[in-house]
Design an enzyme around this catalytic site. Sequence first.
Site, PDB file in Angstrom:
ATOM      1  N   SER A 125       0.809  -1.218   0.000  1.00 51.57           N
ATOM      2  CA  SER A 125       0.000   0.000   0.000  1.00 51.57           C
ATOM      3  C   SER A 125       0.842   1.268   0.000  1.00 51.57           C
ATOM      4  CB  SER A 125      -0.939   0.017   1.205  1.00 51.57           C
ATOM      5  OG  SER A 125      -0.207  -0.009   2.412  1.00 51.57           O
ATOM      6  N   HIS A 184       9.849  -1.444   1.792  1.00 55.36           N
ATOM      7  CA  HIS A 184      10.025  -1.532   3.246  1.00 55.36           C
ATOM      8  C   HIS A 184       9.957  -2.977   3.676  1.00 55.36           C
ATOM      9  CE1 HIS A 184       5.856  -0.677   2.090  1.00 55.36           C
ATOM     10  NE2 HIS A 184       5.497  -1.528   3.031  1.00 55.36           N
ATOM     11  N   LEU A 185      10.815  -3.314   4.614  1.00 50.30           N
ATOM     12  CA  LEU A 185      10.722  -4.606   5.285  1.00 50.30           C
ATOM     13  C   LEU A 185       9.801  -4.446   6.474  1.00 50.30           C
ATOM     14  CD1 LEU A 185      14.256  -6.208   5.837  1.00 50.30           C
ATOM     15  CD2 LEU A 185      12.426  -6.989   4.318  1.00 50.30           C
TER      16      LEU A 185
HETATM   17  P1  AMP Z   1       2.488  -2.364   2.837  1.00 54.03           P
HETATM   18  O1  AMP Z   1       1.017  -2.672   2.890  1.00 54.03           O
HETATM   19  O2  AMP Z   1       3.380  -3.559   2.762  1.00 54.03           O
HETATM   20  O3  AMP Z   1       2.791  -1.354   1.759  1.00 54.03           O
HETATM   21  O4  AMP Z   1       2.837  -1.704   4.233  1.00 54.03           O
HETATM   22  C1  AMP Z   1       2.656  -0.350   4.486  1.00 54.03           C
HETATM   23  C2  AMP Z   1       2.653  -0.186   5.982  1.00 54.03           C
HETATM   24  O5  AMP Z   1       2.868   1.171   6.279  1.00 54.03           O
HETATM   25  C3  AMP Z   1       1.324  -0.583   6.648  1.00 54.03           C
HETATM   26  O6  AMP Z   1       1.559  -1.639   7.575  1.00 54.03           O
HETATM   27  C4  AMP Z   1       0.874   0.706   7.324  1.00 54.03           C
HETATM   28  O7  AMP Z   1       0.266   0.477   8.566  1.00 54.03           O
HETATM   29  C5  AMP Z   1       2.175   1.466   7.456  1.00 54.03           C
HETATM   30  N1  AMP Z   1       2.075   2.907   7.535  1.00 54.03           N
HETATM   31  C6  AMP Z   1       1.347   3.710   6.723  1.00 54.03           C
HETATM   32  N2  AMP Z   1       1.505   5.006   7.087  1.00 54.03           N
HETATM   33  C7  AMP Z   1       2.372   5.009   8.140  1.00 54.03           C
HETATM   34  C8  AMP Z   1       2.948   6.019   8.956  1.00 54.03           C
HETATM   35  N3  AMP Z   1       2.680   7.333   8.778  1.00 54.03           N
HETATM   36  N4  AMP Z   1       3.780   5.657   9.946  1.00 54.03           N
HETATM   37  C9  AMP Z   1       4.054   4.355  10.168  1.00 54.03           C
HETATM   38  N5  AMP Z   1       3.560   3.353   9.417  1.00 54.03           N
HETATM   39  C10 AMP Z   1       2.722   3.673   8.427  1.00 54.03           C
END
Ligand code: AMP
Length: 118
Positions: A95, A100-101
């Site tokens: 998302s 990112h790991l």
């Molecule tokens: P992914 O779905 O693998 O792209 O993981 C994105 C992650 O980013 C999700 O687990 C979200 O909860 C996290 N995330 C989104 N916005 C933030 C933020 N401002 N600070 C920390 N984590 C975030």
Amino acid sequence: MADNCLFCKIAAGEIGELVYENDHVVAFRDINPVAPTHVLVIPRKHISTINDLDPVDAEIVGNLYLAAKEIAAAEGLAERGYRATMNCNADAGQSVFHIHLHLTGGHAMGWPPWPEKG
Ligand code: AMP
Ligand code: ZN
């Protein structure tokens, strides 16, 4: 820094609180944790997905895992175990399009991650 990239802004120190940083990567706690410990480890360089990795990025990817190892130890997870997972595109649920790991741990996790297989 990529325009309008949330994780580039975090890497630049513009928002949020870091739990780890070095010349290559930064790490911070996931805003919506899915495990007792859930830390995101990201490169300072903007790379959108695994598909966009270039051979020159090999050292960056290695540094993500080296940082995950250090953070896991600091969080007390090294011996009991943890995951360090990177999602790519829709089927994996990516998302945020700055790689990112997900370092998750602090509880026992199931495997394999294919619930509908039955
Ligand atoms: P992914 O779905 O693998 O792209 O993981 C994105 C992650 O980013 C999700 O687990 C979200 O909860 C996290 N995330 C989104 N916005 C933030 C933020 N401002 N600070 C920390 N984590 C975030
Ligand atoms: Zn970015």
